[in-house]
Design an enzyme around this catalytic site. Structure first.
Site, PDB file in Angstrom:
ATOM      1  N   CYS A 150       0.990  -1.229  -0.420  1.00  0.00           N
ATOM      2  CA  CYS A 150       0.459   0.020   0.018  1.00  0.00           C
ATOM      3  C   CYS A 150       0.301   0.894   0.104  1.00  0.00           C
ATOM      4  O   CYS A 150       0.696   2.237  -0.566  1.00  0.00           O
ATOM      5  CB  CYS A 150      -1.455   0.122   1.243  1.00  0.00           C
ATOM      6  SG  CYS A 150      -0.201  -0.645   2.508  1.00  0.00           S
ATOM      7  N   TYR A 151       1.660   1.614   0.751  1.00  0.00           N
ATOM      8  CA  TYR A 151       2.543   2.562   0.636  1.00  0.00           C
ATOM      9  C   TYR A 151       3.321   2.213   0.072  1.00  0.00           C
ATOM     10  O   TYR A 151       3.528   3.425  -0.500  1.00  0.00           O
ATOM     11  CB  TYR A 151       3.462   2.379   2.186  1.00  0.00           C
ATOM     12  CG  TYR A 151       3.046   3.212   3.689  1.00  0.00           C
ATOM     13  CD1 TYR A 151       1.809   3.600   3.662  1.00  0.00           C
ATOM     14  CD2 TYR A 151       3.075   1.238   4.455  1.00  0.00           C
ATOM     15  CE1 TYR A 151       2.167   3.945   4.943  1.00  0.00           C
ATOM     16  CE2 TYR A 151       2.889   1.656   5.442  1.00  0.00           C
ATOM     17  CZ  TYR A 151       2.490   3.075   6.060  1.00  0.00           C
ATOM     18  OH  TYR A 151       2.082   3.179   7.296  1.00  0.00           O
TER      19      TYR A 151
END
Ligand SMILES: NC(=O)C1=CN([C@@H]2O[C@H](COP(=O)(O)OP(=O)(O)OC[C@H]3O[C@@H](n4cnc5c(N)ncnc54)[C@H](OP(=O)(O)O)[C@@H]3O)[C@@H](O)[C@H]2O)C=CC1
Ligand SMILES: CC(=O)N[C@@H](CCC(=O)OP(=O)(O)O)C(=O)O
Length: 344
Positions: A150-151
């Site tokens: 996600c990051y």
């Protein structure tokens, strides 16, 4: 119809896959696994999905049943895909892995960050990093897709326009990132309790987070050279969302950054470059397979700030996984993921 298996169907990304695939005209979920909920009906656990998966029941993971599917999504902790991937690939089943098992190209670096030996280094040459906006051609017909974290999704999308053009100083990049609590998964842990995370905010992983080598690998690929990156994640009191505030030095003041970003993503259905001066909010991407971003040059200085937001469970995981499946199977890229709906 594509026959689909999901390993890890009770977790946050697993159920998000179910939500998205319910709206996919070519997908049929045949197998969904959970060791703890085996025998339980999916709609009894997730009533928001009633009417979509009424006949589907969780089962324990079994390579033979999964190997009868066209594609298997792994929505499991790291290490699980390592143990099943070879057998499934041999059976002719494609794999879309939402975990970090195949994201790093270097097995030894993976072992260093994940604290255990890489369980399937022989498969790394065929693993395709599933960030469509930078790797779409390699994803076509891919048999093993490593869905980005996600990051790493929010950070890479925000920075690649600058790095690809050689505009940013690659030695001085800062990614200051905030995540909703669902990023930590559904498993019980004290840090995710409402009383701990519900009204507080804190940084974590400051000396080195597992997403650091993944982000660095992607940025170096874009820049074509070694990148000096400082990445600091934070846990924030929201359920879903990643907000990345990205800093890069761009000495050349003559560059029209807004035009650069708009052109880079003009043909991308899942990236929205917002008008100059915008400050994208995580709620604007909630439930959507979309990264919204805005580029700023405060006080006309040489420090450029890019703001990039995604839903960690959608563009940061399950939505991007479905986007990858669509590309790999030669379907319309946004099939089933164009509209946010049916949120629990
Ligand atoms: N949450 C997020 O925002 C994101 C998560 N990811 C990654 O996606 C993966 C899944 O995350 P998330 O959904 O949050 O995780 P959860 O902890 O919410 O769910 C994990 C799921 O995996 C199953 N599982 C756990 N251990 C095993 C095992 N040994 N064998 C088979 N199944 C197992 C669990 O069910 P059971 O124990 O009953 O079998 C459960 O269904 C992780 O690798 C995570 O890092 C990636 C991007 C974003
Ligand atoms: C808030 C929170 O805890 N987020 C998770 C990121 C989830 C994820 O994407 O992890 P993988 O790369 O292992 O798939 C974390 O920081 O570890």
């Amino acid at each position: 119809m594509i026959k689909i298996g999901i390993v890890g169907g009770t977790g946050y990304t697993g159920v998000e896959l179910l939500r998205l695939l319910a709206q996919h005209p070519e997908a049929h979920v045949e197998v969904i696994t959970s060791r703890s909920e085996a025998g339980q009906r999916v709609v009894d656990m997730y009533p928001n999905l009633r009417g979509h998966y009424d006949a589907l029941t969780f089962s324990v993971p079994d390579a033979k049943t999964l190997g009868a599917c066209d594609v298997v999504f792994f929505a499991t902790p790291h290490g699980v895909a390592h143990s099943l991937a070879a057998e499934l690939l041999d059976a002719g089943t494609r794999i879309i892995d939402l975990s970090a098992d195949f994201r790093l190209q270097d097995a030894q670096e993976w072992a260093r960050w994940y604290g255990q030996p890489h369980g399937a280094p022989d498969l790394l040459p065929q693993a395709v990093y599933g960030l469509p906006e930078v790797n779409r051609e390699a994803m076509r017909d891919a048999r093993l897709i490593a869905v980005p974290g996600c990051y790493p999704t929010a950070v890479q999308l925000g920075l690649v326009p600058l790095l690809e053009q050689g505009l940013a100083d690659p030695g001085q990049i800062i990614a200051d990132c905030k995540s909703g609590v669902s990023g930590a998964g559904r498993g019980a842990n004290v840090g995710s309790l409402f009383c701990e995370a519900g009204e507080s905010m804190k940084a974590y992983g400051v000396p080195g987070h597992r997403h650091l080598p993944e982000i660095r690998q992607g940025l170096q690929r874009a820049a074509g050279e070694v990148v000096g990156l400082t990445f600091v994640p934070h846990l924030t009191p929201m359920v879903r969302g990643i907000h990345a505030t990205l800093y890069a030095r761009v000495a050349d003041r003559s560059v029209d950054l807004q035009a650069l970003f708009e052109q880079r993503y003009a043909a991308e259905p899942c990236v929205d470059v917002m008008p100059a001066g915008s400050t994208p909010e995580t709620r604007s991407v909630r439930g959507a397979n979309m990264c919204r971003m805005a580029v700023h040059r405060p006080q006309d200085g040489d420090l450029v700030v890019v703001l990039s937001v995604i839903d960690n469970l959608v563009k940061g995981a399950s939505g991007q996984a479905v986007q990858g499946m669509n590309i790999a199977f030669g379907m319309e890229e946004t099939l089933g993921i164009a509209h946010p709906a049916l949120l629990p």
